[in-house]
Design an enzyme around this catalytic site. Structure first.
Site, PDB file in Angstrom:
ATOM      1  CE1 TYR A 135      -2.968   3.123   0.557  1.00 21.04           C
ATOM      2  CE2 TYR A 135      -3.643   2.201   2.659  1.00 21.04           C
ATOM      3  CZ  TYR A 135      -3.750   3.179   1.692  1.00 21.04           C
ATOM      4  OH  TYR A 135      -4.659   4.206   1.854  1.00 21.04           O
ATOM      5  CE  LYS A 163      -6.157   1.654  -1.270  1.00 21.17           C
ATOM      6  NZ  LYS A 163      -5.527   2.955  -1.007  1.00 21.17           N
ATOM      7  CB  VAL A 206      -8.556   0.132  -3.080  1.00 24.67           C
ATOM      8  CG1 VAL A 206      -9.190   0.357  -1.715  1.00 24.67           C
ATOM      9  CG2 VAL A 206      -8.016  -1.293  -3.187  1.00 24.67           C
TER      10      VAL A 206
END
Length: 299
Positions: A135, A163, A206
Site C-alpha cells: 500500500y 495499491k 480500491v
C-alpha cells in the site's frame, strides 16, 4: 493471483457519537456495497481511519466485515503499522478470524529507506500464509515505494500486488512495467485514475467513492471489460463532483456526511477530525441533489 480484480470499496468505519464503533451501520454499509455490485471490500484503510483504532477495535471491524461478506466478495484487511512485529502480530490475529488477503501500508512518521521497506514487506510476507498487497500513499506516510523495490517484492510468492494512492499515473505505469513478467496486480488507490489504470493494464482499484456510489464506481470496471469505453469514461467523469467535496474537510469527514445523508448512520470521524461545517454541508447537499436528479446516487 490475477483473479484479484475489479472495484474494492475502501470502507468507512462507522462510529457512534461517543466515538465507539457502530456495528450495525458497518453491517449496513457492507450489505449496500455488495448489493450494488462492488467486486471486493477493503477494510481498515485510510478512509477507514485505521490509524485511530486500537488493535482490539481493528479485530472488531475485521470480524464484522468478514462475517457479512463471507461467500459473497473477497475482503482485503489493512494490517500496516510502524513496527514490523506489531504488523505481524495483527496479521496473525486476523488469520485466526479467517482473513484471506492483507493490505500493508508503508511505515510512517519516520520514513524508511528502500532497503528497509523491502525488508519490512518481506518479513511480513514470510510470517503469514495470507497473500499481501503493498500500500503506497506517500502524501500520508512521507515515503514512496520505488518501482525497482516493487519489482523485487513482486518476486516474493506471497506478495500479490500493490495499491497505489500516490495519484501519479506515471508511477502506476512504472509499477506495471516493472512487474509485467510476474503474477502481480496493480490497483489504483486514487479514484480519478481508475479507468486510466485499467487502460494501462492494472487490475482495478480500491475506491473510497464506492462508499457513496458503489454501482457507478463498479460500472467503470464493468464497462471497460465489456469494451464500452465511452460508458466507462462517462462513469469515471461522474465521480468528480463527489471527489471535489473531499477537499472541504479533513478526510473522511465529507465522505462520511455523504453516506450518512444517503441513509447509513456512519456517524462522525474520530477526533480530533471534526464533522463538516455548515458551508461544506450546503455544498454536499447541492452535489447530492444533482446526483439524485441524474439517478446515480445509491440509497
Amino acid at each position: 493471483m490475477n483473479h484479484v480484480s475489479g472495484i474494492y470499496a475502501a470502507l468507512l468505519t462507522p462510529f457512534h457519537e461517543d466515538q465507539s464503533i457502530h456495528k450495525e451501520a458497518l453491517q449496513q454499509l457492507v450489505a449496500r456495497m455488495i448489493d450494488n455490485g462492488v467486486h471486493g471490500l477493503f477494510a481498515l484503510g485510510t478512509n477507514g481511519e485505521f490509524h485511530t483504532l486500537t488493535p482490539q477495535e481493528k479485530c472488531e471491524v475485521a470480524t464484522i466485515v468478514l462475517k457479512e461478506a463471507k461467500g459473497k466478495v473477497p475482503v482485503m484487511l489493512g494490517v500496516g503499522g510502524n513496527y514490523t512485529g506489531e504488523v505481524i502480530q495483527l496479521a496473525k490475529q486476523f488469520e485466526q478470524l479467517g482473513a484471506t488477503m492483507f493490505s500493508v501500508i508503508t511505515p510512517f512518521f519516520m520514513p524508511p529507506n528502500q532497503s528497509e521497506l523491502a525488508n519490512y514487506f518481506e518479513d511480513i510476507a514470510n510470517a503469514t500464509k495470507v497473500p499481501i498487497f503493498l500500500y503506497n500513499i506517500p502524501s500520508k506516510t512521507g515515503v514512496s515505494i520505488d518501482p525497482l523495490t516493487v519489482a523485487r517484492l513482486a518476486k516474493h510468492p506471497n506478495i500479490y500486488g500493490i495499491k497505489d494512492s500516490s495519484g501519479d499515473l506515471q508511477l502506476i505505469q512504472s509499477y506495471i512495467r516493472h512487474t509485467q513478467e510476474e503474477d502481480f496486480v496493480v490497483f489504483a488507490g486514487t479514484d480519478s485514475l481508475i479507468l486510466k489504470t485499467l487502460q494501462e493494464g492494472g487490475g482495478g482499484a480500491v475506491a473510497a467513492t464506492a462508499n457513496a456510489l458503489p454501482k457507478l464506481v463498479s460500472s467503470i470496471f464493468t464497462h471497460f471489460k465489456n469494451g464500452q469505453l465511452e460508458e466507462a469514461e462517462k462513469a469515471q467523469a461522474q465521480l468528480q463532483p463527489l471527489r471535489d467535496t473531499f477537499s472541504l474537510s479533513t478526510i473522511p469527514a465529507s465522505l462520511k456526511k455523504v453516506v450518512e445523508l444517503s441513509g447509513i448512520p456512519v456517524g462522525p470521524p474520530r477526533r480530533p477530525v471534526q464533522p463538516v461545517d455548515s458551508k461544506a454541508l450546503r455544498q454536499i447537499e447541492t452535489m447530492m441533489r444533482t446526483y439524485r436528479a441524474e439517478g446515480v446516487l445509491d440509497e
